[in-house]
Every structure is written in C-alpha cells, then in structure tokens.
Write an enzyme that holds these catalytic residues in place. Structure first.
Site, PDB file in Angstrom:
ATOM      1  N   SER A  80     -14.709   0.413   4.005  1.00  0.00           N
ATOM      2  CA  SER A  80     -15.874   1.292   3.845  1.00  0.00           C
ATOM      3  C   SER A  80     -16.353   1.226   2.404  1.00  0.00           C
ATOM      4  CB  SER A  80     -15.493   2.728   4.181  1.00  0.00           C
ATOM      5  OG  SER A  80     -16.501   3.592   3.666  1.00  0.00           O
ATOM      6  N   HIS A 125     -18.214  -1.817   6.385  1.00  0.00           N
ATOM      7  CA  HIS A 125     -18.543  -0.541   7.032  1.00  0.00           C
ATOM      8  C   HIS A 125     -19.445   0.274   6.099  1.00  0.00           C
ATOM      9  CE1 HIS A 125     -17.663   2.775   9.851  1.00  0.00           C
ATOM     10  NE2 HIS A 125     -17.572   3.557   8.788  1.00  0.00           N
ATOM     11  N   ASP A 179     -21.320   3.762   5.480  1.00  0.00           N
ATOM     12  CA  ASP A 179     -21.357   5.173   5.861  1.00  0.00           C
ATOM     13  C   ASP A 179     -22.667   5.808   5.428  1.00  0.00           C
ATOM     14  OD1 ASP A 179     -18.799   5.736   7.155  1.00  0.00           O
ATOM     15  OD2 ASP A 179     -17.932   5.089   5.249  1.00  0.00           O
ATOM     16  N   MET A 209     -25.045   8.922   5.433  1.00  0.00           N
ATOM     17  CA  MET A 209     -24.965  10.383   5.607  1.00  0.00           C
ATOM     18  C   MET A 209     -26.274  11.022   5.176  1.00  0.00           C
ATOM     19  SD  MET A 209     -21.176  11.129   4.099  1.00  0.00           S
ATOM     20  CE  MET A 209     -19.796  10.020   4.403  1.00  0.00           C
ATOM     21  N   HIS A 232     -22.456   3.162  10.216  1.00  0.00           N
ATOM     22  CA  HIS A 232     -21.951   4.400  10.831  1.00  0.00           C
ATOM     23  C   HIS A 232     -22.895   5.524  10.414  1.00  0.00           C
ATOM     24  CE1 HIS A 232     -18.459   7.577  10.749  1.00  0.00           C
ATOM     25  NE2 HIS A 232     -19.344   7.831  11.697  1.00  0.00           N
ATOM     26  N   MET A 290     -24.005   9.072  10.177  1.00  0.00           N
ATOM     27  CA  MET A 290     -23.644  10.495  10.256  1.00  0.00           C
ATOM     28  C   MET A 290     -24.915  11.263   9.938  1.00  0.00           C
ATOM     29  SD  MET A 290     -20.012   9.940   8.381  1.00  0.00           S
ATOM     30  CE  MET A 290     -20.511   8.312   7.868  1.00  0.00           C
ATOM     31  N   MET A 347     -13.137   9.058  15.284  1.00  0.00           N
ATOM     32  CA  MET A 347     -12.999   9.659  13.950  1.00  0.00           C
ATOM     33  C   MET A 347     -11.653  10.359  13.865  1.00  0.00           C
ATOM     34  SD  MET A 347     -15.629   8.804  12.237  1.00  0.00           S
ATOM     35  CE  MET A 347     -15.154   9.712  10.768  1.00  0.00           C
ATOM     36  N   ASP A 361     -11.583   5.461  12.251  1.00  0.00           N
ATOM     37  CA  ASP A 361     -12.143   5.715  10.915  1.00  0.00           C
ATOM     38  C   ASP A 361     -11.642   7.054  10.375  1.00  0.00           C
ATOM     39  OD1 ASP A 361     -13.741   5.876   8.665  1.00  0.00           O
ATOM     40  OD2 ASP A 361     -15.650   5.910   9.756  1.00  0.00           O
TER      41      ASP A 361
HETATM   42  C1  DX5 Z   1     -15.854   9.478   6.589  1.00  0.00           C
HETATM   43  C2  DX5 Z   1     -16.316   8.055   6.674  1.00  0.00           C
HETATM   44  C3  DX5 Z   1     -15.238   7.049   6.476  1.00  0.00           C
HETATM   45  C4  DX5 Z   1     -14.562   7.155   5.144  1.00  0.00           C
HETATM   46  C5  DX5 Z   1     -13.207   6.554   5.249  1.00  0.00           C
HETATM   47  O1  DX5 Z   1     -16.914  10.333   6.853  1.00  0.00           O
HETATM   48  O2  DX5 Z   1     -16.888   7.808   7.929  1.00  0.00           O
HETATM   49  O3  DX5 Z   1     -15.695   5.743   6.738  1.00  0.00           O
HETATM   50  O4  DX5 Z   1     -15.267   6.539   4.118  1.00  0.00           O
HETATM   51  O5  DX5 Z   1     -12.545   6.803   4.060  1.00  0.00           O
HETATM   52  P1  DX5 Z   1     -10.974   6.916   3.960  1.00  0.00           P
HETATM   53  O6  DX5 Z   1     -10.418   5.592   4.399  1.00  0.00           O
HETATM   54  O7  DX5 Z   1     -10.763   7.197   2.521  1.00  0.00           O
HETATM   55  O8  DX5 Z   1     -10.558   8.042   4.865  1.00  0.00           O
HETATM   56 ZN    ZN Z   2     -17.343   5.684   8.579  1.00  0.00          ZN
END
Ligand code: DX5
Ligand code: ZN
Length: 211
Positions: free
Chosen positions: A7, A32, A34, A36, A65, A67, A136, A172
C-alpha cells in the site's frame, strides 16, 4: 503463491517515483492505492491526478481501494488515470449490482471490500460480477492498525462461497508475517501491506517475509 500488494499509503510521498521503482524491484505484484474521501473514512489521501502522474513509472497493476461515498463519480477519471482494478466498499453504495456493472463496463476488474463488521453474504448475489473480494482486517481509514482476528473465519467462508468462480480473495489491514500466515492458510490470494513492507529500507526482505 500468494500475491503481495504494497500500500502506497506508507510510502514517502515526497519520493513516490523512487518508492514505486523500489517496490517493483523488490518483487511487489501490484500497487495498492488507498483512496479516501474524508466522509466514508475520517481521512483524505489522493485521487486520479496523482495516480495519472505515477502511472508511467511502472507496469505493475494499480489496485485502487475506494474508501469513498458515491464511488461511481470517480470511476471514469480513475480508468483514464490507468487503474486496473477498482474495489468499492459494500457499505458505501446502495445499488451494489449496478455499481459493479459500471466498473466492468469500463473494462476494469471489479472488487467489493467488506468492513470487519460486514457479513460476507452481502456479496452473495453479485458473485458473477466480481473479480475480487477485499476482506478488511482493520476498520478502514489509517495504516498501522492491529489485525482483527475475525477476518480469518471470514476468509474461510468466502473461500467456500466463491469456489465455483474465479474470484480472488484479498486481505487488507494489520498484515505482518504472523497474520499473513493465518490469512494464507485460510485461503487468501492477495495480501495488502503498508507498515510491514515499508518498516525498513529492505523492501525485498519485507515482502518475502510475508509470502
Ligand atoms: C486501511 C488501508 C490499508 C492500509 C494498510 O484503511 O486500506 O491499505 O494502508 O496498512 P497497514 O498494512 O499498515 O495496516
Ligand atoms: Zn487498502
């Protein structure tokens, strides 16, 4: 063999080009991303303009991903920016079937993410539209959280539910060598990891430790 999706959330954002090149060299299978929105989760990250600017750096697949509430507003710009797979949250959409069709129509792989408290049966009637289910194992929004154990049983249940389909199971949140082993035995195909990959400069060793 299990695939590793580092990520970018844990990368040094002032050196994204070097970080992505290093991940590719270290044996990462995909990147990956993320995304948000500050609404679905209480945090903001990045979107299509940054993804577009990092797309030429690597040929690795971009695993987005989302969110995000109303994720469908972003599909077209993310497709143009060069993502290969879009995963939306089951909790963020009302019309899951329609939204998955929209992703497939853009020629992308489609995934559904399930929060730790969400029942896996949420995807029961859209299996034919899915390439991926993202389990998750933390509440989304931040890197560096602790793994929630109930995800392991959820992976086992999903493995059975998807046995007649070619749906990948991705996990994840809180993945480290110990939790990775539990997820792999339960049937995970792809592991996302931020903290565990970026914890030292030796990304190759860190990635190998997860496999
Ligand atoms: C959380 C994200 C993950 C996160 C994982 O909301 O979707 O992808 O970055 O990070 P670690 O591996 O540190 O839990
Ligand atoms: Zn993620």
């Amino acid at each position: 063999m299990v695939l590793i999706a580092p990520s970018l959330l844990s990368a040094d954002f002032s050196r994204l080009k070097e970080e992505i090149t290093a991940l590719e060299k270290a044996g990462a299978d995909m990147i990956h991303l993320d995304i948000m929105d500050g609404h679905f989760v209480p945090n903001l990250t990045f979107g299509a303009p940054i993804i577009k600017s990092i797309r030429p750096i690597t040929n690795l697949p971009f695993d987005a991903h989302l969110m995000v509430q109303n994720p469908e507003n972003l599909f077209e710009s993310l497709a143009h920016a060069g993502v290969n797979c879009i995963t939306i949250h089951a909790e963020a959409v009302t019309h899951l079937d329609r939204v998955l069709t929209q992703i497939k129509t853009l020629g992308l792989r489609a995934g559904v993410a399930l929060n730790p408290s969400t029942d896996e049966n949420k995807i029961k009637y859209v299996l034919d539209k899915l390439d991926l289910v993202l389990v998750m194992t933390v509440n989304p929004g931040f890197g560096g959280q602790s793994f929630i154990q109930s995800g392991v049983t959820k992976i086992e249940r999903l493995k059975k539910m998807t046995k007649d389909y070619s749906i990948k199971i991705e996990v994840d949140g809180g993945i480290n060598p110990l939790t990775a082993a539990a997820c792999i035995s339960a049937g995970a195909d792809i592991l996302v990891a931020g903290t565990a990959v970026f914890k030292t400069n030796d990304y190759q060793t860190n990635i190998q430790a997860l496999r």
